[in-house]
Design a protein around this motif. Structure first.
Motif, mmCIF file in Angstrom:
data_model
loop_
_atom_site.group_PDB
_atom_site.id
_atom_site.type_symbol
_atom_site.label_atom_id
_atom_site.label_comp_id
_atom_site.label_asym_id
_atom_site.label_seq_id
_atom_site.Cartn_x
_atom_site.Cartn_y
_atom_site.Cartn_z
ATOM 1 N N ASP A 377 45.712 31.518 27.449
ATOM 2 C CA ASP A 377 45.684 30.914 28.783
ATOM 3 C C ASP A 377 46.386 31.766 29.831
ATOM 4 O O ASP A 377 45.844 32.013 30.917
ATOM 5 C CB ASP A 377 46.354 29.539 28.748
ATOM 6 N N GLN A 378 47.608 32.204 29.517
ATOM 7 C CA GLN A 378 48.439 32.889 30.501
ATOM 8 C C GLN A 378 47.981 34.320 30.777
ATOM 9 O O GLN A 378 48.155 34.819 31.881
ATOM 10 C CB GLN A 378 49.892 32.921 30.027
ATOM 11 N N SER A 382 42.978 35.097 32.226
ATOM 12 C CA SER A 382 43.299 34.963 33.653
ATOM 13 C C SER A 382 43.943 36.183 34.291
ATOM 14 O O SER A 382 44.136 36.211 35.502
ATOM 15 C CB SER A 382 44.241 33.761 33.852
ATOM 16 N N ALA A 383 44.284 37.201 33.509
ATOM 17 C CA ALA A 383 45.043 38.331 34.057
ATOM 18 C C ALA A 383 44.276 39.092 35.131
ATOM 19 O O ALA A 383 44.857 39.565 36.108
ATOM 20 C CB ALA A 383 45.451 39.282 32.936
ATOM 21 N N GLU A 384 42.971 39.224 34.964
ATOM 22 C CA GLU A 384 42.203 39.960 35.974
ATOM 23 C C GLU A 384 42.211 39.207 37.300
ATOM 24 O O GLU A 384 42.341 39.807 38.372
ATOM 25 C CB GLU A 384 40.768 40.189 35.501
ATOM 26 N N ASP A 385 42.084 37.892 37.243
ATOM 27 C CA ASP A 385 42.066 37.096 38.467
ATOM 28 C C ASP A 385 43.442 37.039 39.114
ATOM 29 O O ASP A 385 43.571 37.115 40.343
ATOM 30 C CB ASP A 385 41.576 35.680 38.134
ATOM 31 N N LYS A 386 44.498 36.918 38.300
ATOM 32 C CA LYS A 386 45.849 36.764 38.840
ATOM 33 C C LYS A 386 46.453 38.086 39.302
ATOM 34 O O LYS A 386 47.119 38.141 40.341
ATOM 35 C CB LYS A 386 46.763 36.129 37.778
ATOM 36 N N TRP A 387 46.245 39.139 38.503
ATOM 37 C CA TRP A 387 46.985 40.383 38.766
ATOM 38 C C TRP A 387 46.106 41.631 38.824
ATOM 39 O O TRP A 387 46.618 42.744 38.918
ATOM 40 C CB TRP A 387 48.027 40.602 37.666
ATOM 41 N N ASN A 388 44.782 41.456 38.707
ATOM 42 C CA ASN A 388 43.879 42.607 38.662
ATOM 43 C C ASN A 388 44.206 43.520 37.485
ATOM 44 O O ASN A 388 44.092 44.735 37.569
ATOM 45 C CB ASN A 388 43.923 43.405 39.975
ATOM 46 N N ARG A 389 44.615 42.925 36.366
ATOM 47 C CA ARG A 389 44.903 43.683 35.159
ATOM 48 C C ARG A 389 43.788 43.459 34.150
ATOM 49 O O ARG A 389 43.465 42.329 33.789
ATOM 50 C CB ARG A 389 46.245 43.252 34.543
ATOM 51 N N ASN A 424 35.108 36.806 33.333
ATOM 52 C CA ASN A 424 36.459 37.199 32.911
ATOM 53 C C ASN A 424 36.546 37.629 31.465
ATOM 54 O O ASN A 424 37.378 38.463 31.099
ATOM 55 C CB ASN A 424 37.442 36.046 33.157
#
Length: 625
Positions: A377-378, A382-389, A424
């Protein structure tokens, strides 16, 4: 985040061949209630001495506020110190007064020296307090009035330190004033410079080792040829089955290698394990690092892999794939501890710093991913959406309804599909050895980086029909939807069964036994991303004259049905219904009774091939066992 930090450190070390683990050092900062309360901290500490996860030691700093938000120590720990967990792993702890600046600095030196000398973890228990409560913004006097009355009466740490230096004759009032004025002037200069500067560069998240890789929307650039010439595959598989001189495999494995040699010669079709091994071997031969970790990953939970073998007489180890590595590529295959969160977090972190590598976390059974749901989840989805990672981490999650009960049936396909958005992740439910070969190679060959979730098989590892040829691996690439097999006139098809995964072979066998030649079966190998065009092209030969059914192993409220029904109806048209044939809605992933499982499976086949009521069009959209 703790294991993610370790995974990134390990990846940096591996990139530069740092086997001594000196070139990167993890530094973790914990709260006192978190270090004792969060199980992932213990899981992460356990990694420190394991070959597959060793990073040369981690320095842990515990910001010990002596209070967990508003909870007293006697309510959140059963031991004298919050760092008591370190005792379980024989790790030293330095307890230091946070107001004693010189003691804190000395503790840092000792910790760094210890880590450098012994290559182990060490804790600094920094005993201190938060002057203004949790996050320096809460009101702690509601719950700890006595403690904060004492804190309010104490001088700030700087004042305390200045008084100590003055008492020792090491600082005068004039020197103190000069230091404050000089520091204030310097910071004011930097502040004004920042205000007037016209350069405000954005953080570059995809530079450095990520240069040349891309995320974003799924498009045609993600479709690549991943075939390898058949003669190369044959020679490679032969080498993987040829033990070095003096090595004698276990007796039961001699037939295993004999079968694979027949596969290499084209005399026997390839099974799942052989295709997977060839994917790793050909990537290693191209100079690609391959890392695979998980519970019993070396042998494989279902004894299909045998990537690390042991001579029963000499106890010598042999890793066949290691001989295929070229151009500095690493092969890392490790049995992990019985941990999901920390190990998956470690491997996700590893993938952040080695985008060119194939990094895989394998669950013993797909259900075990439940224990790492917070990592999924964390970070993963979601990392691409949250941090562009971006990350190219692969999850291999054994999945399939084979009568093994509720804890060994489902990798919770519906959860991953429910978290799928904005391209994602990739979610696949594969049915052939060629598909896993191309999917794993595709993950590296193309510059597109997304996590890959594979509902990997159990019974299909040895299913007589779940095979591929060397030519299947040599040509083309991954197929998102596999067409109907056999020479069947589309115009004569009256029923189209849409399915995904293991169930296909049950449906194919039932069709053959009933001689139901008017039934076509399409396999959805990639459930996300899946475009309307992909679906439209697959169903085009049948759309005008056939009725469509989505058939799945999982209960009605699980599996892919809830996710895919809107996509199917959008593609086929609202006046062209798709009926779902599933097990009944259930709170449990599967029955614990083998007899019940068998009955459900038989009933599902009856629904798929029996005579259904003709008035279901436009009215009934689900039929449940």
């Amino acid at each position: 985040v703790d294991p993610v930090v370790l995974g990134r450190a390990r990846a940096k070390q591996d990139r530069y061949g740092d086997t001594e683990r000196y070139q990167a050092m993890p530094l973790l900062i914990h709260g006192d209630s978190a270090v004792v309360g969060q199980g992932v901290v213990s899981e992460t500490c356990n990694l420190h001495g394991l070959a597959g996860y060793h990073v040369g030691g981690t320095i842990h700093i515990v910001a010990n506020n002596q209070i967990g938000f508003t909870t007293e120590p006697h309510d959140y720990r059963s031991m004298q110190y919050s760092t008591g967990i370190a005792k379980a792993y024989d790790l030293p702890v330095l307890h230091v007064n946070g107001e004693d600046i010189e003691a804190v600095v000395n503790a840092a030196y000792v910790a760094a020296d210890y880590r450098a000398r012994w290559r182990k973890d060490i804790f600094i228990d920094l005993i201190c307090y938060r002057r203004h409560g949790h996050n320096e913004g809460d009101e702690p006097r509601f719950t700890q009035p006595a403690m904060y009355a004492a804190i309010d009466a104490r001088a700030p740490v700087r004042d305390h330190f200045v008084a100590t230096l003055k008492a020792r004759g090491e600082l005068t009032d004039a020197e103190d004033t000069a230091l404050v004025e000089a520091w204030t002037a310097e910071t004011e200069t930097h502040w004004q410079s920042a205000l007037t500067s016209s350069e405000h560069p954005e953080p570059e998240m995809l530079g450095g080792v990520w240069d040349g890789y891309a995320g974003g929307a799924d498009d045609d650039t993600a479709r690549v040829d991943t075939g390898v010439p058949a003669d190369v595959l044959s020679a490679t598989l032969t080498r993987l089955c040829t033990p070095p001189e003096g090595f004698e495999p276990a007796r039961k494995l001699k037939r295993f290698f004999a079968n694979r040699l027949e596969m290499a010669a084209g005399e026997r079709p390839l099974d799942w394990g052989a295709a997977e091994a060839l994917a790793y071997a050909t990537l290693l031969g191209d100079g690609t690092t391959v890392r695979l970790s998980g519970q019993d990953a070396e042998r494989g939970t279902f004894t299909h892999r045998h990537a690390v073998l042991t001579d029963p007489t000499t106890h010598q180890k042999w890793v066949p794939l290691r001989t295929e590595a070229a151009d500095g590529a690493l092969l890392e295959i490790y049995n992990s501890p019985l941990s999901e969160a920390a190990v998956m977090g470690f491997d996700w972190g590893y993938s952040l710093d080695r985008p060119e590598a194939l990094t895989i976390w394998e669950a013993q059974f797909g259900d075990f991913a439940n224990g790492a749901q917070v990592i999924i989840d964390q970070f993963l989805v979601s990392a691409e959406d949250k941090w562009n990672r971006l990350s190219g981490l692969v999850l291999l999650l054994p999945h399939g309804y084979e009568g093994q009960g509720p804890e060994h049936s489902s990798a919770r396909l519906e959860r991953f599909l429910g978290m799928s958005a904005e391209d994602n992740i990739q979610v696949c439910n594969l049915t052939t050895p060629a598909q896993v070969f191309h999917a794993l190679r595709r993950q590296v060959v193309r510059p597109y980086r997304k996590p890959l979730i594979v509902m990997s098989p159990k019974s299909l590892l040895r299913h007589k029909d779940a095979t591929s040829t060397l030519d299947d691996l040599a040509t083309g690439g991954f197929q998102r939807i596999l067409p109907d097999q056999g020479e069947r006139d589309p115009a004569a098809v009256r029923r189209v069964l849409l399915c995904s995964g293991r169930l296909y072979y049950d449906l194919a066998a039932e069709r053959a036994s009933r001689e139901a030649n008017d039934v076509a079966i399409l396999r959805f190998e990639q459930l996300y991303p899946l475009s309307n065009q992909d679906i439209a092209e697959a169903v085009a030969p049948y759309k005008e004259q056939a009725e469509f059914f989505w058939v799945q192993d999982e209960p009605w409220n699980m599996g892919a049905w809830s996710f895919i029904q809107a996509r199917l109806r959008e593609t086929l048209g609202r006046t062209f219904p798709v009926t779902a044939l599933t097990r009944s809605a259930s709170a449990s992933p599967a029955t614990g009774s083998h007899a019940s499982h068998k009955f459900e499976a038989e009933r599902l086949m009856e629904l798929a091939f029996g005579k259904l009521m003709q008035d279901h069009v436009g009215a009934v959209t689900e039929r449940q066992v």
